[in-house]
Design a protein around this motif. Structure first.
Motif, PDB file in Angstrom:
ATOM      1  N   ARG A   1       6.795  -7.408  10.394  1.00 30.89           N
ATOM      2  CA  ARG A   1       6.387  -7.092  11.781  1.00 30.89           C
ATOM      3  C   ARG A   1       6.802  -5.674  12.168  1.00 30.89           C
ATOM      4  O   ARG A   1       6.185  -5.047  12.991  1.00 30.89           O
ATOM      5  CB  ARG A   1       6.974  -8.090  12.773  1.00 30.89           C
ATOM      6  N   LYS A   2       7.893  -5.187  11.537  1.00 29.34           N
ATOM      7  CA  LYS A   2       8.313  -3.814  11.803  1.00 29.34           C
ATOM      8  C   LYS A   2       8.106  -2.977  10.544  1.00 29.34           C
ATOM      9  O   LYS A   2       8.140  -3.515   9.435  1.00 29.34           O
ATOM     10  CB  LYS A   2       9.780  -3.802  12.207  1.00 29.34           C
ATOM     11  N   LYS A   3       7.943  -1.680  10.749  1.00 29.97           N
ATOM     12  CA  LYS A   3       7.717  -0.777   9.606  1.00 29.97           C
ATOM     13  C   LYS A   3       8.841  -0.938   8.564  1.00 29.97           C
ATOM     14  O   LYS A   3      10.012  -0.923   8.944  1.00 29.97           O
ATOM     15  CB  LYS A   3       7.680   0.660  10.130  1.00 29.97           C
ATOM     16  N   ILE A   4       8.433  -1.105   7.302  1.00 30.44           N
ATOM     17  CA  ILE A   4       9.442  -1.272   6.245  1.00 30.44           C
ATOM     18  C   ILE A   4      10.187   0.065   6.093  1.00 30.44           C
ATOM     19  O   ILE A   4       9.563   1.103   5.873  1.00 30.44           O
ATOM     20  CB  ILE A   4       8.774  -1.675   4.911  1.00 30.44           C
ATOM     21  N   LYS A   5      11.525  -0.002   6.237  1.00 28.96           N
ATOM     22  CA  LYS A   5      12.320   1.227   6.197  1.00 28.96           C
ATOM     23  C   LYS A   5      12.491   1.714   4.769  1.00 28.96           C
ATOM     24  O   LYS A   5      12.598   0.910   3.845  1.00 28.96           O
ATOM     25  CB  LYS A   5      13.714   0.969   6.799  1.00 28.96           C
ATOM     26  N   ARG A   6      12.561   3.024   4.645  1.00 32.48           N
ATOM     27  CA  ARG A   6      12.809   3.606   3.325  1.00 32.48           C
ATOM     28  C   ARG A   6      14.265   3.333   2.932  1.00 32.48           C
ATOM     29  O   ARG A   6      15.182   3.542   3.731  1.00 32.48           O
ATOM     30  CB  ARG A   6      12.568   5.108   3.420  1.00 32.48           C
ATOM     31  N   GLY A   7      14.466   2.809   1.702  1.00 31.01           N
ATOM     32  CA  GLY A   7      15.838   2.585   1.245  1.00 31.01           C
ATOM     33  C   GLY A   7      16.073   3.396  -0.005  1.00 31.01           C
ATOM     34  O   GLY A   7      15.234   4.216  -0.394  1.00 31.01           O
ATOM     35  N   LYS A   8      17.215   3.144  -0.640  1.00 28.65           N
ATOM     36  CA  LYS A   8      17.537   3.970  -1.822  1.00 28.65           C
ATOM     37  C   LYS A   8      16.859   3.444  -3.083  1.00 28.65           C
ATOM     38  O   LYS A   8      16.299   4.185  -3.866  1.00 28.65           O
ATOM     39  CB  LYS A   8      19.049   4.014  -2.017  1.00 28.65           C
TER      40      LYS A   8
ATOM     41  N   THR B   1     -22.618  -7.911   1.759  1.00 26.96           N
ATOM     42  CA  THR B   1     -21.257  -7.448   2.081  1.00 26.96           C
ATOM     43  C   THR B   1     -21.051  -6.066   1.476  1.00 26.96           C
ATOM     44  O   THR B   1     -21.654  -5.727   0.457  1.00 26.96           O
ATOM     45  CB  THR B   1     -20.174  -8.403   1.531  1.00 26.96           C
ATOM     46  N   ALA B   2     -20.210  -5.283   2.126  1.00 27.52           N
ATOM     47  CA  ALA B   2     -20.000  -3.902   1.681  1.00 27.52           C
ATOM     48  C   ALA B   2     -18.586  -3.456   1.999  1.00 27.52           C
ATOM     49  O   ALA B   2     -17.938  -3.990   2.899  1.00 27.52           O
ATOM     50  CB  ALA B   2     -20.994  -2.983   2.397  1.00 27.52           C
ATOM     51  N   GLY B   3     -18.157  -2.450   1.238  1.00 30.58           N
ATOM     52  CA  GLY B   3     -16.902  -1.770   1.557  1.00 30.58           C
ATOM     53  C   GLY B   3     -15.664  -2.485   1.058  1.00 30.58           C
ATOM     54  O   GLY B   3     -15.737  -3.505   0.370  1.00 30.58           O
ATOM     55  N   PRO B   4     -14.510  -1.936   1.412  1.00 32.93           N
ATOM     56  CA  PRO B   4     -13.235  -2.482   0.927  1.00 32.93           C
ATOM     57  C   PRO B   4     -12.645  -3.469   1.922  1.00 32.93           C
ATOM     58  O   PRO B   4     -13.200  -3.669   3.007  1.00 32.93           O
ATOM     59  CB  PRO B   4     -12.352  -1.230   0.905  1.00 32.93           C
ATOM     60  N   ASN B   5     -11.552  -4.073   1.555  1.00 34.11           N
ATOM     61  CA  ASN B   5     -10.716  -4.787   2.538  1.00 34.11           C
ATOM     62  C   ASN B   5      -9.410  -4.021   2.662  1.00 34.11           C
ATOM     63  O   ASN B   5      -9.072  -3.214   1.807  1.00 34.11           O
ATOM     64  CB  ASN B   5     -10.414  -6.210   2.065  1.00 34.11           C
ATOM     65  N   ARG B   6      -8.734  -4.283   3.748  1.00 32.61           N
ATOM     66  CA  ARG B   6      -7.385  -3.745   3.906  1.00 32.61           C
ATOM     67  C   ARG B   6      -6.461  -4.920   4.174  1.00 32.61           C
ATOM     68  O   ARG B   6      -6.735  -5.714   5.082  1.00 32.61           O
ATOM     69  CB  ARG B   6      -7.319  -2.790   5.096  1.00 32.61           C
ATOM     70  N   GLU B   7      -5.411  -5.020   3.354  1.00 36.14           N
ATOM     71  CA  GLU B   7      -4.478  -6.128   3.499  1.00 36.14           C
ATOM     72  C   GLU B   7      -3.167  -5.568   4.035  1.00 36.14           C
ATOM     73  O   GLU B   7      -2.457  -4.853   3.311  1.00 36.14           O
ATOM     74  CB  GLU B   7      -4.263  -6.814   2.141  1.00 36.14           C
ATOM     75  N   PRO B   8      -2.828  -5.850   5.306  1.00 36.87           N
ATOM     76  CA  PRO B   8      -1.677  -5.189   5.903  1.00 36.87           C
ATOM     77  C   PRO B   8      -0.340  -5.624   5.306  1.00 36.87           C
ATOM     78  O   PRO B   8      -0.146  -6.798   4.992  1.00 36.87           O
ATOM     79  CB  PRO B   8      -1.760  -5.586   7.385  1.00 36.87           C
ATOM     80  N   LEU B   9       0.526  -4.615   5.140  1.00 36.42           N
ATOM     81  CA  LEU B   9       1.886  -4.841   4.631  1.00 36.42           C
ATOM     82  C   LEU B   9       2.880  -4.840   5.778  1.00 36.42           C
ATOM     83  O   LEU B   9       3.813  -5.616   5.822  1.00 36.42           O
ATOM     84  CB  LEU B   9       2.275  -3.656   3.751  1.00 36.42           C
ATOM     85  N   ASP B  10       2.679  -3.884   6.664  1.00 34.38           N
ATOM     86  CA  ASP B  10       3.516  -3.749   7.857  1.00 34.38           C
ATOM     87  C   ASP B  10       2.632  -3.060   8.895  1.00 34.38           C
ATOM     88  O   ASP B  10       1.445  -2.813   8.619  1.00 34.38           O
ATOM     89  CB  ASP B  10       4.833  -3.012   7.511  1.00 34.38           C
ATOM     90  N   PRO B  11       3.114  -2.738  10.097  1.00 37.40           N
ATOM     91  CA  PRO B  11       2.194  -2.196  11.122  1.00 37.40           C
ATOM     92  C   PRO B  11       1.529  -0.879  10.728  1.00 37.40           C
ATOM     93  O   PRO B  11       0.545  -0.483  11.346  1.00 37.40           O
ATOM     94  CB  PRO B  11       3.108  -2.001  12.350  1.00 37.40           C
ATOM     95  N   VAL B  12       2.044  -0.162   9.725  1.00 36.77           N
ATOM     96  CA  VAL B  12       1.445   1.141   9.400  1.00 36.77           C
ATOM     97  C   VAL B  12       0.896   1.225   7.978  1.00 36.77           C
ATOM     98  O   VAL B  12       0.308   2.236   7.601  1.00 36.77           O
ATOM     99  CB  VAL B  12       2.464   2.293   9.618  1.00 36.77           C
TER     100      VAL B  12
END
Ligand code: PMT
Length: 393
Positions: A280-287, A187-198
């Motif tokens: 499921r949707k991009k997490i919006k920037r808040g304050k 096995t090689a390389g990293p994993n990517r664990e998605p938070l939101d679509p981007v």
């Protein structure tokens, strides 16, 4: 047969000694000299030591009928280029074949070992370094230049390594196919664990260590299944590649292919945690600040070690302190045969570099600290150690 390409640099005089050592060691050596090399040493010197006519010209009718550039390319077991100038490295990387040496290199399927020697600033030039990286990715082998006094008057990295060191590397590369019959799951390389679509959580693993292991194992005759997280690397020729993204996908692929292998080497930097929720949707920037909740991923190595069934298991330990203690704990907890510990905060070691500094620990209590070396070289050492362990069973 070993083909030695000699290119034009002051270190050509060391290539003379290299030929003497190679011949003494039983190699049949065919020397190819570039025009630049002939400005430093005459072909007669190499001819006398190798006992073979030196090849120099592509379009020389006598040489072509007696030696033949395709014949040279086909009959080589290994190519060594020593000294290798910045110019020849650039030409090979760019696919230029405008003299006998580069033409034969273009036509060969033999492994190629390149020993650069040049002025320190030339060696550090980003173009040269990019060419070296490209060639390494394509499976060319390099010996790092030595440090010290350079003929141009500078001190630093750029000297041709001593001929004895090149001879040793040559012997290693020409090793017998000692892994024939082995089926390695790497096995090689990293994993990517998605938070939101981007967005995703990941780590800095480039895959270089795992890919170096796959290349080395294939060269030595093993069948290799490579399970890789996302990388920028060329897949090693001859490997059966499964591309995955998350740790869960990597686990699934490992479990699916585990029963067909004889040994597993886990060089991947598996994500220990994944977000509990995927937005499921991009997490919006808040304050204000936001909180991420993470849950542990399964430990793939630990899971397969429970159904080991005679297979050899090799893990890696990426540590930032207490290297041997932490690696020993992982070796035992995960019931491994061997673990390769790297202190990823040490210069030259760890993530996204062409080199590593590692300590190999095994179930018999051996602790072997290795110096800084290329990941290709470390891969060979790991496979050597694996074979020793196997022979002790
Ligand atoms: O890819 P490169 O840029 O070349 O970098 C190489 C490297 C630093 C990634 C490599 O040399 C390395 O150390 N790989 C292991 C990284 C790691 O995840 O170490 P760890 O100490 O967290 O894990 C110990 C072992 O368990 C590893 O073999 C790992 O693959 C495995 N593991 C870890 C977590 C998990 N959930 N499942 C696992 O199987």
């Amino acid at each position: 047969m070993l083909v030695l390409g000699v290119t034009g640099g002051i270190a050509c005089y060391k290539a003379v000694e290299l030929v003497r050592l190679l011949v003494k060691d039983g190699f049949v050596v065919q020397v190819i000299m570039t025009r630049g090399a002939m400005e430093f040493v005459t072909p007669l010197t190499f001819q006398t030591l190798s006992g073979m006519p030196v090849a120099t010209e592509t379009f020389n009718l006598t040489q072509e009928s007696e030696i033949g550039h395709i014949n040279l390319a086909d009959s080589a077991d290994l190519f060594v280029i020593a000294p290798a100038t910045a110019n020849v490295i650039g030409k090979i990387a760019a696919g230029i074949a405008d003299d006998l040496l580069t033409t034969v290199l273009m036509a060969t399927k033999a492994p190629v070992l390149i020993a650069p020697a040049m002025n320190i600033h030339m060696y550090e030039n980003p173009i040269l370094q990019e060419n070296v990286r490209k060639l390494r990715r394509l499976g060319y082998h390099f010996i790092e230049p030595a440090e010290g006094y350079l003929a141009c008057g500078y001190e630093g990295k750029g000297r041709l390594p001593e001929p004895e060191k090149i001879l040793e590397e040559t012997r290693r590369l020409l090793k017998k196919k000692d892994l024939v019959g082995e089926k390695l799951l790497i096995t090689a390389g990293p994993n990517r664990e998605p938070l939101d679509p981007v967005r995703y959580l990941s780590n800095r693993s480039s895959g270089k260590m795992g890919y170096a292991l796959a290349r080395a194992a294939i060269r030595r005759g093993a069948e290799v299944a490579l399970i890789s997280g996302p990388t920028e690397l060329e897949p090693p020729a001859g490997a059966r590649l499964t591309s995955v993204t998350t740790a869960a996908e990597m686990r699934h692929a490992v479990l699916e292919q585990f029963s067909g292998c004889t040994a597993v080497i886990m060089a991947a930097a598996v994500s220990d945690y994944r977000p509990v929720d995927f937005a499921r949707k991009k997490i919006k920037r808040g304050k204000g600040p936001i909180e991420l909740r993470l849950e542990p991923n399964p430990d793939i190595l630990k899971e397969i070690s429970a159904r080991k069934n005679g297979k050899m298991l090799v893990g890696f330990a990426a540590e930032t302190g207490e290297l041997v203690a932490n690696a020993t704990k992982k070796l035992k907890d995960k019931n491994l045969d061997m673990i390769v510990a790297n202190n990823v905060s040490e210069a030259g070691a760890g993530f996204d570099l062409d080199t590593n500094v590692a300590t190999i620990l095994d179930r018999g209590g051996t602790v072997r600290s290795l110096p800084l070396m290329s990941k290709d070289e470390l891969a060979e050492q790991i496979l050597d150690h694996l074979l020793v362990l196997k022979s002790q069973r």
